[in-house]
Every structure is written in C-alpha cells, then in structure tokens.
Design a protein around this motif. Structure first.
Motif, PDB file in Angstrom:
ATOM      1  N   HIS A  32       5.373  11.375  -0.676  1.00  0.00           N
ATOM      2  CA  HIS A  32       4.711  10.496   0.591  1.00  0.00           C
ATOM      3  C   HIS A  32       3.244  10.646   2.010  1.00  0.00           C
ATOM      4  O   HIS A  32       2.398  10.490   2.262  1.00  0.00           O
ATOM      5  N   ASN A  44       1.015   9.247   2.175  1.00  0.00           N
ATOM      6  CA  ASN A  44      -0.329   8.616   3.596  1.00  0.00           C
ATOM      7  C   ASN A  44      -2.057   9.094   3.725  1.00  0.00           C
ATOM      8  O   ASN A  44      -2.250   8.545   4.728  1.00  0.00           O
ATOM      9  N   GLU A  66      -0.208  -1.893  -1.144  1.00  0.00           N
ATOM     10  CA  GLU A  66       0.865  -0.748   0.173  1.00  0.00           C
ATOM     11  C   GLU A  66       2.561  -1.346   0.138  1.00  0.00           C
ATOM     12  O   GLU A  66       3.365  -0.755   0.002  1.00  0.00           O
ATOM     13  N   ASN A  67       2.302  -2.718  -0.870  1.00  0.00           N
ATOM     14  CA  ASN A  67       3.793  -3.061  -1.325  1.00  0.00           C
ATOM     15  C   ASN A  67       4.035  -2.223  -2.721  1.00  0.00           C
ATOM     16  O   ASN A  67       5.543  -1.578  -3.117  1.00  0.00           O
ATOM     17  N   ALA A  74       5.619   0.597  -0.937  1.00  0.00           N
ATOM     18  CA  ALA A  74       7.191   0.613  -0.482  1.00  0.00           C
ATOM     19  C   ALA A  74       7.784   0.909  -1.575  1.00  0.00           C
ATOM     20  O   ALA A  74       8.515   1.269  -1.389  1.00  0.00           O
ATOM     21  N   HIS A 113       8.187   4.562  -2.701  1.00  0.00           N
ATOM     22  CA  HIS A 113       8.795   5.498  -1.470  1.00  0.00           C
ATOM     23  C   HIS A 113      10.601   4.827  -1.534  1.00  0.00           C
ATOM     24  O   HIS A 113      11.608   5.838  -1.687  1.00  0.00           O
ATOM     25  N   THR A 131       5.231 -10.682   0.602  1.00  0.00           N
ATOM     26  CA  THR A 131       4.471  -9.330   1.732  1.00  0.00           C
ATOM     27  C   THR A 131       5.792  -9.469   3.046  1.00  0.00           C
ATOM     28  O   THR A 131       5.216  -8.504   4.043  1.00  0.00           O
ATOM     29  N   THR A 190       6.258  -5.592   5.959  1.00  0.00           N
ATOM     30  CA  THR A 190       5.776  -4.967   6.491  1.00  0.00           C
ATOM     31  C   THR A 190       6.726  -3.383   7.170  1.00  0.00           C
ATOM     32  O   THR A 190       6.276  -2.607   7.229  1.00  0.00           O
ATOM     33  N   GLN A 230       6.574  -0.781   5.210  1.00  0.00           N
ATOM     34  CA  GLN A 230       5.252   0.122   5.027  1.00  0.00           C
ATOM     35  C   GLN A 230       5.694   0.706   6.222  1.00  0.00           C
ATOM     36  O   GLN A 230       5.008   1.364   6.429  1.00  0.00           O
ATOM     37  N   TRP A 234       8.026   4.236   5.073  1.00  0.00           N
ATOM     38  CA  TRP A 234       6.884   5.060   4.511  1.00  0.00           C
ATOM     39  C   TRP A 234       5.325   5.660   5.154  1.00  0.00           C
ATOM     40  O   TRP A 234       4.909   6.703   4.650  1.00  0.00           O
ATOM     41  N   THR A 235       4.857   5.055   6.429  1.00  0.00           N
ATOM     42  CA  THR A 235       3.786   5.641   7.179  1.00  0.00           C
ATOM     43  C   THR A 235       4.651   6.872   8.234  1.00  0.00           C
ATOM     44  O   THR A 235       5.093   8.042   8.283  1.00  0.00           O
ATOM     45  N   SER A 275       3.932  -3.123  15.028  1.00  0.00           N
ATOM     46  CA  SER A 275       3.625  -3.588  14.474  1.00  0.00           C
ATOM     47  C   SER A 275       4.344  -5.581  15.048  1.00  0.00           C
ATOM     48  O   SER A 275       3.370  -6.487  15.143  1.00  0.00           O
TER      49      SER A 275
END
Length: 677
Positions: A22, A26, A33-34, A37, A40, A154, A160, A163, A166-167, A273
């Motif tokens: 991770h 990052n 992004e997926n 994820a 993740h 998405t 979202t 995302q 994992w961030t 978000s």
C-alpha cells in the motif's frame, strides 16, 4: 475472530507485506484506481480469511478465491470493453465470486446485518423492485448489468469508497499504528494524567483527555476504549467512581475519538469525497464542535466528583522524577503530530503529510531512549494492516450498497419523502436523521451508517439549512435590490398565499438553486453542505453509546466489570453532546460562520453547556439549590438558542462570569477540607 491467528507468523508477515504494497501504491506506483482497489481487496481479504476462519483448508479456499477474483479484474477489464461490455461465463463467475466472498467476510467480521442489507438492495435492482408499487417502483436491471456496475463499475465495490480505503484511510491507520508502537499511547496517557491531576474529577478527566488525544489519531471508538480503558477505568474505580459511571465515561470519551481531527475514523475522507471540499477545510470545521463534545463529557465528570465528594485534586504537584522525565522526553510524539498538522495547513495533500509524519516518527525515535529498529518498524506495519482489515472489507462491501442506491435513484426518492415528512422543518428533519442513524447503527458500524444516511439525506438537509439562511437574509432586507427578481421567482410569497419558506419549498429545485446562488455566497453554500454532513456524521455515532445496541459502552462495561445496561445508560447521558452539538452546527455559526462568528458561537456554547449540565446535576463549585439550578438552566438554554441578537448572549455571558466568580470567591473562603478547582 480467532485470537490465536493474530500472533500467527503467516498473518504477521502477510500484514507487513500488505502495508508495504500500500505504501508503494500510494507513493510510487501509477496504476488504474480500480486495479489498486482490487489489490487492496486481495490483500485484506486474505488477511481476513486467516483471521476469521479456523480451518486451514477454508482459509486457503477463501484466500484463493479472493485473490483470483481480484486478478481477474485486472486482466479481463480491457477485453470486456473491447467486446462492448458483453459478459462471458467467466465474467459472471468471478464477479459473483468477488461479491459473495466480500459479503462472507463481512458476515464473519461484524455479523449478518450488512450482508443481508446489501442482498436486499441487489435483489431489489434485479428481481423484486419491478413489483413494488408507488414511488419505490423500479423497472429492474439484468443480473449482467448489476454485476458489471458492482464489479467493473467506478461506483461499485472497487469504486470511489474503496479508493478512499486504500489511500487516505489506510495511511492514517498506519500512522496511528506507528505512533502506538513508538510509545505515543503511553505518552499521551501520561500527558493527560499530568494535565488533569490538579482538577476535581482528575481520574475521570484523564479518561476524557486520553481518549481525545488517542482518538485524534486512532479514529476508532472500540479500539480507543480497549487501549485507554484498561488504564483509566481501574484508576477511576480506585478513587470512588462506580464501575458503571467509569465505564460510561470511557465509552463516551472514546466515542468522541471519531469526531476529533485529524483522522475522524474514515469520516473526514469520505466527507471530502462527497462534498468535494478540501480535507483541511473539513477537519478545521470539525475541531471546535469536537472540543465542545469533550468539554461536555468533562463537565459531567466534574459534577459527579463534586456531588459525591470523590477524586480530590492533587495540589502537591509531586511526581516521581522518572515519570517527569518520561513526560518531558516524549516531545517527539507531539512533533510528529505537529508535522502532520503543519503540512496540512501549508497546503500539502493528506497523503504526503501523513507519509512525512510516519517518516518523522521513525527518524525522531532514533534520537530517543526508545529507537525504532527493524523489528519495531515491522510491528507497526503489521499492526497497521491488522487494524485495517475490518474497515477495508466494510468500505469495499458498502460500495455495493451505495452503487445500488445511486443506480435506482432511491436517494432522490427518499430525500423527497423526507422533505414531505419533515414539512420543511429543519428540526424535524434532524430528528428523523437521528432516528434513522440509531436504527441503522444497531446493525451497522458508524462509518457505514454515515455513508448510507449521507447518501440518502445529506442533499435535503443541506437544502433546508440553505433555506433557513436564505429566509433570514431576505426577511432582514439585506438584498432589497433584488426584491423584484425574488417576487418573480416566488409569486406565491408575493401575493401572500404562502410564507417565504413555504414558497421556496414549493418551488422547483432549479428555482431554489437559482435563489440560493443569488442570495448566498459560495462559501455559505459550501458551509451548508459541510454542516449537513457533519450533522449526519455526528448523529451516526449515537449507536456507540445508545441502548440497546452500543458496542463501545458494552466494551467499557466489560473492562469495568459493571452492569452492561447501567453502563450504557451512563454513557448515553454523558454523550449528550452528540445530540446538542449537531443542532448548534445546523442553526448557529459554529460551522457556517466566519472566524469571528465561530469563536463567538463556541464561547457561548461552552458557557451554555456548562450551565445546562450544572442545572441538570445541581453542581457549580458545590451543590446548589433549585433556584440556582432553574436560573442556570434558563441561562444555558438562551445561550444555546440561535438568537439573532448577539447583545443578549454577551450580557448573559457576562452575568455568568460574574456569578461564577462570586461562587469561586465564596467557595474559597468557606471552611472546607477539600479545595476544588
């Protein structure tokens, strides 16, 4: 959870590996992004399989299925789009496998409620929604479309919300793990003890301060209770607090951990978000309300100690030299937190700020008596991942529900119904949100409860807050130059058929938006949206301490060895700020005002809450009579009430200051054996 597995070397090293992956995702890797994820999900799903299942063959099969479903997404996505999103049998298999395994892990982690609720929504989309009459009728989607949106889309399980997981969420959880392993937890407890020891109710105030300091970086109410409660609860019981009250203090204080910046559980990042507001804006706005909450709990603790003549302050100032040194030498922990806050204020991204803060923890430890060597760094990496397992699985699976709500339009439908039920009343809508949060919180973690309620009701709550401000501005005549335009937009108000607020509510959403844009500044509109989300986020915490389902209170009761029901009701009373402060955020300038308005709102709220708690408990510097309690109660209500006249509140605040000064003077000149602060 199988406690034996927690010390399993396979779990340990897999958790270390997950943290390292991770960090790479990052800060160094550039992938879709997926895909990140899905990685993740593969890592934390595998750790979850090892933790939640006992039989090795079950662990192997579940882990293999999770990893395979994640890998398939990476390699099959491009081919799927090339053939026009037409599913193959393998697409059906792996997308279904990913959903089933995610729900299975969620069931093993926190129970049946979330998996059942998600299946309810998924089948509503595909099976029975078409048979529902009225506003909830949905014509239905094919299983293929539903699986595509849930697995490849998405906004599904790898969208979202995943995302965010994992961030931001993971990195801040990792930051908390590094702080704990480096000794910050012990240090913060010692700082809290030193700060509170000179005040009446010091042992209880240590719990409040320690949970606030720990919660500001951990963001988990149950973890906060377990970490600080094993120290603070026995300390409170030793000086005379009942087991139930001691447990209630710890539960109420730990609940505030998710309200206290900079982490706020996962709430701050999810809120950023949803609102598209900067993270720093959110945590800045959340700080004063969080302080109000902790002051409320502290006022209750102090009143309890005075009424029962227990927990006298330590006036001697004596402290073991060794303990003094430990407090003084722990400055590095505060420096790491200070680096995090400073970088955020300067304008760096949260990911960069938390990354530098983690590096600073390691570097600063090398010049201390407790340097972090490779073993300690690995321990922190492992603890960070293990502490993230349930949250990661939760946020991935909850994405399925959010996707279903947005796909079917249930959010808009529910918002319209809420407006109708509330009758345009902001107070009634907030009460409805409180009830909905409590019911959902009986089976959902607070983060999931916040996401669902915010998806359904944040837009309408923001709308009613904007309506309230717009009505006040128009009625005050501050925009007289635009009166003709307003009359054209709101003919029912002009001819006297409806009141101003009723006329605005009766208009279309386009007209309301046009009116808000004309009357309100962009800053006020953004503040209204943020205030709506903060109100919902606060109310989503009430299930932690509200019977009958209040896991944090029950956790504290187990540590205190007290009656679970009595502990829950003590926590519920002490956490009254969860209900009062959201009203202040919605009706006053505590969140929506400029800096001056926020400070005034905060000062008046502090005095008002003190007065109300003093009236409730019958305690100021000592026990007071009914006349004083009535006077304090009225004064507190007026100070908290959203009055237009600032002068009235200023006068009341001055009167209270005089009253408190006289009370302190009289108290200090009475022949008593226990001097209080």
């Amino acid at each position: 959870m199988n406690n034996k597995n927690i010390k399993d070397p396979v779990v340990y090293w897999l958790a270390v590996f997950a943290s390292l992956v991770h960090i790479v995702l990052n800060y160094f890797a550039i992938i879709p992004e997926n895909w990140a994820a899905a990685t993740h999900f593969a890592l934390f799903g595998s750790i979850g399989a090892l933790l939640f299942f006992k039989k090795p063959w079950v662990q192997f099969i579940v882990s293999l299925g999770i990893i395979a479903s994640a890998i398939y997404l990476v390699f099959a996505e491009d081919a799927l789009y090339e053939r026009g999103q037409s599913f193959l049998y393998t697409d059906f298999f792996f997308s279904t496998l990913a959903i089933v395994l995610a729900l299975t892990l969620m069931f093993k982690a926190i129970g049946w409620f979330i998996p059942t609720l998600i299946m309810f929504f998924l089948t509503y989309i595909t099976v029975w929604g078409q048979y529902v009459p009225g506003v909830f009728h949905f014509p239905g989607l094919s299983w293929e479309t539903m699986l595509f949106r849930s697995y490849f889309g998405t906004e599904g399980m790898f969208g979202t919300i995943a995302q965010l997981s994992w961030t931001f969420v993971f990195m801040f959880v990792l930051f908390g793990a590094f702080l704990q392993v480096s000794g910050a937890g012990d240090y913060l407890l010692k700082v809290a003890s030193k700060l509170a020891s000179r005040f009446r109710g010091g042992s209880g105030l240590v719990s409040v301060l320690a949970s606030g300091l720990m919660g500001s970086v951990s963001g988990s109410a149950i973890a906060n209770t377990a970490a600080t409660g094993v120290i603070t609860i026995p300390s409170m019981k030793k000086v005379g607090y009942s087991p139930e009250f001691a447990g209630g203090v710890e539960a109420a204080a730990s609940t505030g951990g998710q309200l206290m910046p900079p982490v706020m559980g996962a709430g701050a990042f999810i809120m950023a978000s949803y609102t598209q507001l900067p993270y720093l804006t959110i945590v800045t706005a959340a700080l004063l309300p969080a302080l109000l909450y902790y002051l409320t709990v502290g006022f209750f603790v102090r009143a309890y100690a005075i009424r029962r003549n227990i927990d006298l302050p330590n006036k001697s100032g004596t402290e073991l030299p060794k303990e003094k040194d430990k407090v003084k030498n722990g400055w590095r922990h505060l420096v790491s937190i200070g680096i995090l806050v400073t970088l955020l204020i300067v304008g760096f991204t949260p990911l960069y700020a938390v990354g530098m803060a983690i590096v600073s923890i390691i570097l600063l430890s090398w010049i201390s008596e407790r340097p972090m060597k490779l073993k300690e760094i690995n321990d922190a990496l492992s603890e960070g991942s293990k502490g993230m397992v349930v949250t990661a699985i939760l946020l991935i699976t909850i994405g399925l529900m959010v996707n279903a709500i947005t796909t079917t339009g249930l959010g808009s439908t529910f918002s319209l119904m809420a407006i109708k039920w509330a009758g345009g009343s902001l107070l009634i809508l907030i009460l409805l949100i409180a009830v909905a949060s409590l019911i959902l919180g009986a089976g959902l973690p607070v983060t999931a409860s916040y996401i669902i309620v915010a998806t359904l009701l944040a837009p309408v709550l923001s709308d009613l807050i904007s309506l309230q401000i717009t009505t006040e501005i128009i009625n005050s005549g501050s925009i007289a130059a635009s009166k003709d335009f307003i009359d054209m937009l709101l003919p029912a108000f002009t001819d006297g058929t409806l009141s101003l607020s009723e006329s605005i509510l009766a208009s279309s959403s386009e007209v309301r938006t046009m009116l808000y844009d004309m009357v309100l500044s962009p800053e006020i509109i953004a503040s209204s949206l943020l205030s709506a989300h903060l109100v919902i986020f606060w109310l989503s915490q009430d299930s932690n301490v509200t019977p009958p389902v209040c896991l944090v209170a029950y956790t504290a009761a187990g540590i205190a060895k007290g009656n679970h029901t009595k502990t829950a009701f003590c926590a519920w009373k002490l956490a009254k700020g969860l209900y009062i402060v959201p009203l202040l955020m919605a009706y006053t300038g505590l969140v929506m005002g400029d800096t001056e308005a926020r400070i005034f709102a905060f000062i008046f709220s502090v005095i008002g809450l003190f007065c109300i708690i003093a009236a409730w408990e019958g305690v100021v510097m000592k026990v007071v009579n009914r006349t004083h309690r009535l006077m304090l109660g009225i004064m507190g209500i007026v100070l908290l009430w959203p009055l237009d006249s600032l002068e009235i509140k200023v006068v009341l605040a001055l009167l209270f200051t005089i009253y408190l000064s006289v009370s302190i003077f009289k108290f200090r000149h009475e022949p008593v054996s226990n001097e209080l602060v």
